[in-house]
Scaffold this motif. Structure first.
Motif, PDB file in Angstrom:
ATOM      1  N   TYR C   7       0.809  -1.215   0.000  1.00  0.00           N
ATOM      2  CA  TYR C   7       0.000   0.000   0.000  1.00  0.00           C
ATOM      3  C   TYR C   7       0.844   1.269   0.000  1.00  0.00           C
ATOM      4  O   TYR C   7       1.926   1.327   0.582  1.00  0.00           O
ATOM      5  N   VAL C  10      -1.393   7.837  -3.857  1.00  0.00           N
ATOM      6  CA  VAL C  10      -1.174   8.763  -4.964  1.00  0.00           C
ATOM      7  C   VAL C  10      -1.993  10.002  -4.647  1.00  0.00           C
ATOM      8  O   VAL C  10      -3.189   9.911  -4.348  1.00  0.00           O
ATOM      9  N   LYS C 131     -11.154   2.430   3.069  1.00  0.00           N
ATOM     10  CA  LYS C 131     -10.097   3.378   2.714  1.00  0.00           C
ATOM     11  C   LYS C 131      -9.642   4.084   3.986  1.00  0.00           C
ATOM     12  O   LYS C 131     -10.335   4.063   4.999  1.00  0.00           O
ATOM     13  N   HIS C 144      -5.640   9.142  -2.961  1.00  0.00           N
ATOM     14  CA  HIS C 144      -5.948   7.791  -3.425  1.00  0.00           C
ATOM     15  C   HIS C 144      -5.108   6.789  -2.652  1.00  0.00           C
ATOM     16  O   HIS C 144      -3.886   6.922  -2.598  1.00  0.00           O
ATOM     17  N   VAL C 146      -3.535   3.270  -2.684  1.00  0.00           N
ATOM     18  CA  VAL C 146      -3.170   2.428  -3.819  1.00  0.00           C
ATOM     19  C   VAL C 146      -2.411   1.191  -3.340  1.00  0.00           C
ATOM     20  O   VAL C 146      -1.550   1.293  -2.468  1.00  0.00           O
ATOM     21  N   ASP C 147      -2.769   0.053  -3.910  1.00  0.00           N
ATOM     22  CA  ASP C 147      -1.951  -1.147  -3.735  1.00  0.00           C
ATOM     23  C   ASP C 147      -1.044  -1.227  -4.949  1.00  0.00           C
ATOM     24  O   ASP C 147      -1.501  -1.525  -6.057  1.00  0.00           O
ATOM     25  N   PHE C 148       0.229  -0.950  -4.760  1.00  0.00           N
ATOM     26  CA  PHE C 148       1.135  -0.880  -5.900  1.00  0.00           C
ATOM     27  C   PHE C 148       1.441  -2.255  -6.496  1.00  0.00           C
ATOM     28  O   PHE C 148       2.114  -2.348  -7.514  1.00  0.00           O
ATOM     29  N   GLU C 153      -4.988  -0.798 -10.677  1.00  0.00           N
ATOM     30  CA  GLU C 153      -5.518   0.276  -9.840  1.00  0.00           C
ATOM     31  C   GLU C 153      -5.781   1.555 -10.641  1.00  0.00           C
ATOM     32  O   GLU C 153      -4.950   2.015 -11.421  1.00  0.00           O
ATOM     33  N   GLU C 154      -6.924   2.134 -10.346  1.00  0.00           N
ATOM     34  CA  GLU C 154      -7.345   3.381 -10.986  1.00  0.00           C
ATOM     35  C   GLU C 154      -6.294   4.491 -10.803  1.00  0.00           C
ATOM     36  O   GLU C 154      -5.919   5.187 -11.733  1.00  0.00           O
ATOM     37  N   ALA C 155      -5.813   4.583  -9.568  1.00  0.00           N
ATOM     38  CA  ALA C 155      -4.914   5.699  -9.269  1.00  0.00           C
ATOM     39  C   ALA C 155      -3.569   5.554  -9.964  1.00  0.00           C
ATOM     40  O   ALA C 155      -2.922   6.546 -10.276  1.00  0.00           O
ATOM     41  N   GLN C 156      -3.166   4.308 -10.216  1.00  0.00           N
ATOM     42  CA  GLN C 156      -1.907   4.137 -10.945  1.00  0.00           C
ATOM     43  C   GLN C 156      -2.061   4.621 -12.376  1.00  0.00           C
ATOM     44  O   GLN C 156      -1.160   5.204 -12.949  1.00  0.00           O
TER      45      GLN C 156
END
Lengths: 331, 739, 188
Positions: C7, C10, C131, C144, C146-148, C153-156
């Motif tokens: 996690y 962003v 969240k 956001h 984010v799970d990298f 993922e949307e935010a990526q």
């Protein structure tokens, strides 16, 4: 009006002792570092004196039954005592002192705090043993069985004990500096020569202390050790300053913060503290006094020089700890 | 100030600690509550969640109050409420700071005089409401209903309106009309034939180009609008901001145009000139759906970009660029009418100019343009009591004061003036901290408060105004009470929202619905209010096919999204005299005002003085949050600063973070010093300070002496002659350095 | 390994208005004591009148991959959690403050009860599939979680093709917070 583009930053951040700058360590830590450095210095000086005895004609006189002279006996005993006092200050600095046991649940080689807590464990048995061995004649008069036994087992190996202690003493002295220099986030501290500086400063402080305590006939040797240590310390301070100034904007900024900025400690700019009180009054003046004394000039108050050295050594720790915190984080 | 003594029958009383001391222990423990529940993080499972709506600003977002062990420990945005959509601004979260404010009013207080000294004594509710009932009724009997007036701010007032209607009193004023939304409302009525609402009628999220005149979105955290602007930015919308100050929204803008303050109408005329002269306007829309184009063109014909550039100090090219980009992106483009629209005495005309700009590009009821959101239609049960007819429906002497708003029948400054003249004998003040509210400035407000025969304040905190009251009635906070249903907000999805208590009232405070009922009961008018507020709400909701039990689950009933857009070729049938959009207003002309907006210069600052602009910080709503410790607990909320341009600061030898006193053009010196913020973010001829600081009421222990009061420095006000709003930006200040 | 989380956040400064809703939401969610904060908002303005640019951004612990606080912690109180975040075990923390000195982001403070404290990335909420408090409250949608390790993922996607930066990367910390710069043109 300057032509350069201005930057305005406003932040909602409020954490005490973090904003506007770090202020997590107060008087306890500099005192601990000073006492720890001096304890290391005492151990270095006394153990080397023991190892070198009679070899070069500078060793302590034998006070009988293999016991060295008074200064060595006091110095060896003071080393663990001073460190213990320092550790009380360290303990007082912990926000949650009751959890101090947690230090000894793990070995974290990457953590200077962890390494230090284990070095301290190694330090005490041997430092105390040396203090016992040099004072064995007095100790045996108390006629305690266990003390007799310990002394019986070890009195033949005093030189080896001292040899090991000389290294532990160096380790402790360097450790007091490395403790800070590991923090790469704090540009003033982030210099490995800080370990050397604190070691040499610890030795000079220890020599000054022994100069104060030693009987008259033993003083010259400590005066000589002190003068040499101060001389090396001056060179090391110069390298420390140079290393900062020639570094990145971060390092040079942090160094200027210490040696030339407007920032103040106790109402006096760091620059005055550093140049006037530490370098001037703490190193140059006592060096001159001890030089004059060695050259045969009569000094009316011979204790002034060692006291100045001790004060300067303590001041150095306060300056480095405070100036390192009050300069902004690594950028 | 000697003349005050002639008529001041009432001194200001600092609500005495003597009578509050009894609860000191309770207060201090309440103060701890901001820290929440201790160290452990929350466990969602053991929470009780109460859906309600916020009272920290007029937007009234939906909230979800999380309660554990009888305490509200956090407030988050309601995921059900259309205006919050699960999100919330800082002030909404900060409700706990009000609820657990250790300075809260705890019991009713009655003014007493002993040995020539005035003080408050603690009273029972029975005694306090008895006194209010008796005094109000006496004045009503002696002087008629017109001698009683109510100033109000806040949603809980409905019960007091109903209470007053029983004795024919309807002289009600909400200062927000004078100070905030009045001109926008009435300009909309005159141009489009309907009042503007909240949220304002702009299809923000579908817009490609937004123009703002001095509207500080981002600093005013109108939740839904900020959400939609963000969505717009993500979708690529461009923003142009006219503002003397580099506001947060200016920081998001493609163009920041630091306009000379007071010249906005000239700028709007310049934009109209470019639209028309370069043939960029929507010719067909203007032809079919508007009236007065010829008159409009005549009025802006000479306002060339070059001429406007001289007036506004914005380059002519920039004016052309904005006008062209606006037209290029239209109809998915708008000029926003803003909030707190009263700057000078010409606010109605300025907002009219904004609507005209919008009409010229044909964005009316188009995606991304001007829209008219609907309200939820709430049927109301017939009142049990037939109340006597109002003496008059509208008391205001301003010709374009609204005549369709029963809660706002007179301008608040008219009430202040009538209190001073003696026409009004009794005042009820509900949630309005009059001495710090921008209506005619502090001194005039205090004069009015001292003059009336009887004044009752209903409030939560010991704000300045409560110190002038004969009776202080401590209302509980919005988190401890039911109020009327909120069907007053216009939005894409019309909705009605419930306010319900998350926790029972603290101390001896009571909800407004009970206080009003106690007073009508004292008048012998039983049955004015339902047996319980819950029963009344349930009855109303059942007429809408719901029930109290049902709405309590989510706090809201939401209707499907309405169609916001017009159909091509269909007449607009607006409720204006012409049925069309009135570029030139026939009603204004008939009343002797300019039918089209015209720029008139505002006074210039005396030498060495700077025009004082105001606004807010995103975590604060002026007075309402002034004493909120929870919200005050970040570095940027602790005080207000006076923003001074670097150049100006150099002239006055001011350093950043230095404290100065401010002095206005009438010689008024700020009571407290204020911190200087030396900045590039403002024009050299203006300064800026956030309103709502510098409180003088010592019992507001957090707010007291924090920053300087903007209100205190208002000596000159300019009242709009058409609709009665109050402008106060013709005040100028200079700096007095600390000795 | 496919399910292992990593996690971070962003943060889209193009839309952030610096309202500080994230700061207050965190305060009440995590019972942050009065006078302290786990996250904070910075408003940075550059340039000279009238040519100015602004960036608003929410900041907090960066949950570094190579976290100096973990390196320097003598007791393992500061540690890496399974989900890629940096957490503090309060029952091991002596309050020695080494971690405060070690952090290049000044993200930590000493809690009045005597332990180092900082953003936990709302560990207790993430565990429940929620969240973080700051992400949930943010009116502009700037934040956001984010799970990298999850490439969908949307935010990526948000970061693709935009000017994105991390703070003090040259400190070698491998921070897990990414900021989408406000200098990105609208819609870019």
């Amino acid at each position: 009006m300057t032509a350069t583009a201005a930057t305005e930053i406003i932040s909602t951040k409020i954490n005490p002792n973090v904003v506007p700058h770090l202020h997590i360590w107060e008087w306890q830590i500099p005192l601990y570092l000073f006492l720890g450095g001096m304890a290391g210095g005492l151990l270095v000086i006394t153990s080397i004196m023991i190892v070198l005895k009679r070899k070069f004609g500078i060793g302590p006189k034998d006070a009988g039954e293999g016991c060295p002279c008074l200064a060595i006996r006091i110095g060896s005993a003071l080393s663990p005592i001073l460190l213990a006092v320092g550790m009380i200050f360290l303990f007082l600095d912990l926000a949650h002192p009751l959890y101090v046991w947690a230090f000894y649940t793990t070995v974290q080689p990457t953590s200077p705090m962890s390494a230090g807590s284990w070095i301290l464990v190694a330090f005490f048995p041997l430092a105390v043993l040396q203090a016992m061995l040099v004072n064995k004649r007095q100790l045996r008069t108390f006629d305690v069985g266990i003390v007799h036994k310990v002394l019986d087992w070890t009195e033949g190996h005093m030189t080896i004990v001292a040899l090991v202690n000389a290294h532990i003493g160096v380790g402790i002295g360097i450790y007091t500096g490395i403790l800070l220099s590991f923090f790469s986030a704090r540009p003033l501290w982030s210099s490995s020569i800080l370990g050397m500086l604190f070691l040499v400063s610890g030795i000079s402080a220890a020599a000054a202390l022994m100069l104060l305590l030693a009987p008259e006939e033993e003083k010259p040797i400590y005066s000589m050790i002190d003068a040499n240590a101060i001389w090396i310390e001056l060179v090391t301070v110069g390298l420390f300053v140079l290393g900062g100034l020639t570094g990145s904007a971060n390092s040079s900024g942090a160094m200027m913060h210490l040696i030339g900025g407007n920032a103040v400690m106790a109402g006096i700019p760091y620059a005055y503290w550093f140049w006037g009180l530490f370098v001037g009054a703490g190193l140059l003046v006592p060096l001159l006094l001890e030089f004059l004394e060695a050259a045969g000039v009569h000094i009316k108050y011979p204790n002034v020089a060692p006291i100045m050295v001790l004060t300067g050594g303590m001041l150095l720790r306060f300056l480095i700890v405070f100036a390192g915190q009050s300069y902004h984080t690594f950028m | 100030m000697d003349h005050w003594q002639n008529f001041s029958r009432r001194d200001f009383i600092k609500i005495s600690s003597l009578f509050l001391a009894g609860s000191a222990a309770m207060s201090s423990s309440a103060g701890q509550a901001f820290s929440g529940l201790g160290q452990s993080g929350s466990d969602e499972n053991s929470d009780r969640i109460v859906y309600s709506f916020c009272e920290h600003c007029f937007w009234r977002c939906g909230i979800a109050a999380h309660v554990r062990d009888g305490k509200v420990y956090k407030i988050v945005g309601s995921e059900h409420h259309p205006l919050s959509q699960g999100k919330l601004c800082p002030r909404g979260t900060g409700g706990i700071g009000l609820l657990y404010d250790p300075d809260r009013l705890q019991h009713p207080l009655i003014r007493e005089t002993k040995g020539g000294k005035q003080y408050y004594r603690k009273a029972s509710w029975d005694e306090a409401t008895g006194m209010v009932a008796e005094k109000l009724y006496g004045i009503h009997e002696k002087y008629g209903p017109g001698a009683i007036a109510m100033l109000h701010h806040g949603f809980g007032v409905s019960f007091f309106k109903q209470m007053f209607s029983q004795i024919g009193v309807n002289k009600f004023a909400k200062p927000s009309y004078d100070l905030c939304c009045g001109p926008a409302r009435q300009a909309s009525v005159l141009t489009y034939g309907y009042p503007s609402g909240t949220p304002e009628g702009f299809d923000i999220k579908n817009s490609k180009y937004m123009i703002f005149f001095g509207t500080h979105f981002g600093e005013n955290m109108h939740n839904t609008a900020v959400q939609e602007i963000s969505e717009g930015i993500r979708r690529g919308a461009k923003i142009a901001v006219f503002d003397p100050r580099f506001s947060t929204i200016a920081g998001k803008a493609e163009h920041w145009l630091p306009i000379k303050p007071g010249t906005d109408i000239a700028m709007m005329q310049g934009l109209m000139h470019v639209l028309i002269s370069e043939n960029l306007y929507d010719r067909s829309f203007v032809q079919h759906h508007t009236v007065g184009f010829g008159e409009l063109w005549d009025s802006v014909r000479k306002m060339t970009p070059e001429k406007v550039a001289e007036i506004t100090e914005i380059p002519a090219d920039a004016i052309r660029t904005v006008a062209r980009e606006f037209a290029f992106n239209a109809p998915a483009a708008f000029v926003h009418s803003g909030r707190r629209t009263n700057w000078y005495g010409d606010a109605l005309q300025r907002i009219r100019a904004i609507h005209i700009l919008n009409a010229l590009v044909g964005n009316f009821k188009m995606p991304g343009g001007v829209v008219n959101f609907d309200k939820f239609v709430l049927k109301k049960p017939k009142t049990a009591h037939a109340h006597p007819p109002y003496e008059k429906s509208v008391y205001s002497r301003y010709p374009f004061f609204p005549d369709d708003e029963p809660s706002n029948t007179i301008a608040s400054h008219e009430i202040v003036q009538q209190a001073i003249s003696g026409e009004i004998k009794a005042l009820m003040i509900y949630g309005v901290n009059l001495p710090e509210t921008m209506t005619l400035g502090r001194e005039t407000a205090i004069e009015a408060l001292r003059k009336v025969d009887f004044m009752v304040a209903v409030d939560v905190l010991p704000a300045e105004v409560t110190g002038y009251a004969d009776v202080v009635l401590p209302e509980c906070t919005y988190l401890e009470r039911y109020d009327a249903l909120d069907a007053g907000r216009n939005f894409r999805t019309p909705f009605v929202a419930l306010r319900q208590p998350a926790v029972p009232p603290m101390y001896e405070s009571k909800p407004g619905n009970q206080i009003a009922k106690m007073i009508t009961d004292k008048w012998g008018m039983h049955g004015v209010f339902p047996a319980s507020v819950e029963a009344g709400l349930d009855k109303t909701l059942k007429m809408t096919g719901s029930s109290l039990e049902e709405i309590k689950k989510t706090g809201v009933i939401v209707r499907p999204e309405t169609d916001l857009y017009r159909k091509p070729g269909v007449a607009l049938n607006l409720k204006t005299p012409s049925g069309k959009i009135e570029l030139a207003s026939s009603r204004l002309r008939a009343a002797g005002f300019d039918a089209v907006p015209r720029y008139t210069p505002q006074p210039e600052a005396p030498a060495g003085f700077y025009r004082m602009l105001t606004g807010r910080k995103p975590m604060l709503t002026f007075g309402r949050t002034a004493n909120n410790r929870f919200l005050g607990d970040v570095a940027t909320a602790k005080e207000n600063e006076v923003w001074v341009n670097t150049e100006t600061a150099a002239k006055h030898d001011l350093n950043n973070d230095e404290y100065v006193h401010l002095k206005n053009q009438a010689g008024v010196v700020s009571e407290f010093p204020v911190k200087v913020k030396v900045t590039q973010r403002i024009r050299p001829d203006a300064v800026f300070m956030v309103h709502g600081f510098g409180h003088t009421a010592a019992k507001m222990t957090w707010a007291y002496k924090r920053g300087a009061s903007h209100n205190q420095l208002i000596s000159r006000t300019d009242i709009d002659p058409a609709m009665g709003s109050v402008g106060f930006q013709n005040n100028f200040v200079t700096f007095i350095k600390e000795a | 390994m496919a399910n292992k989380k990593n996690y971070g956040m962003v943060i889209d400064t193009r839309v952030c208005v610096g309202c500080s809703a994230c700061v207050y939401a965190c305060k009440s969610e995590n019972a942050v004591p009065e006078g302290y904060c786990r996250d904070w908002v910075v408003q940075e303005t550059k340039g000279n009148f009238p040519k100015l640019t602004m960036e608003n951004r929410s900041e907090r612990c960066q949950h570094c991959e190579n976290a100096p606080c973990v390196t320097y912690c003598p007791t393992r109180a500061s540690h890496y959690a399974e989900d890629g975040t940096v957490q503090i075990n309060r029952s091991l923390c002596t309050g020695c403050k080494a971690c405060l000195a070690a952090c290049p982001y000044d993200a930590r403070y000493i809690h009045p009860d005597g332990f180092a404290d900082k953003c936990s990335l709302c560990h207790h909420r993430i565990e429940q599939g929620l969240k973080t408090a700051c992400v949930s409250v943010c009116p502009t949608g700037s934040l956001h979680l984010v799970d990298f390790n999850d490439p969908d993922e949307e935010a990526q996607k948000l970061m693709a093709g935009r000017i994105v930066y991390r703070q003090k990367e040259h400190a070698g910390t491998g921070p897990s917070l990414f900021w989408i710069s406000a200098s990105n043109k609208p819609g870019a």
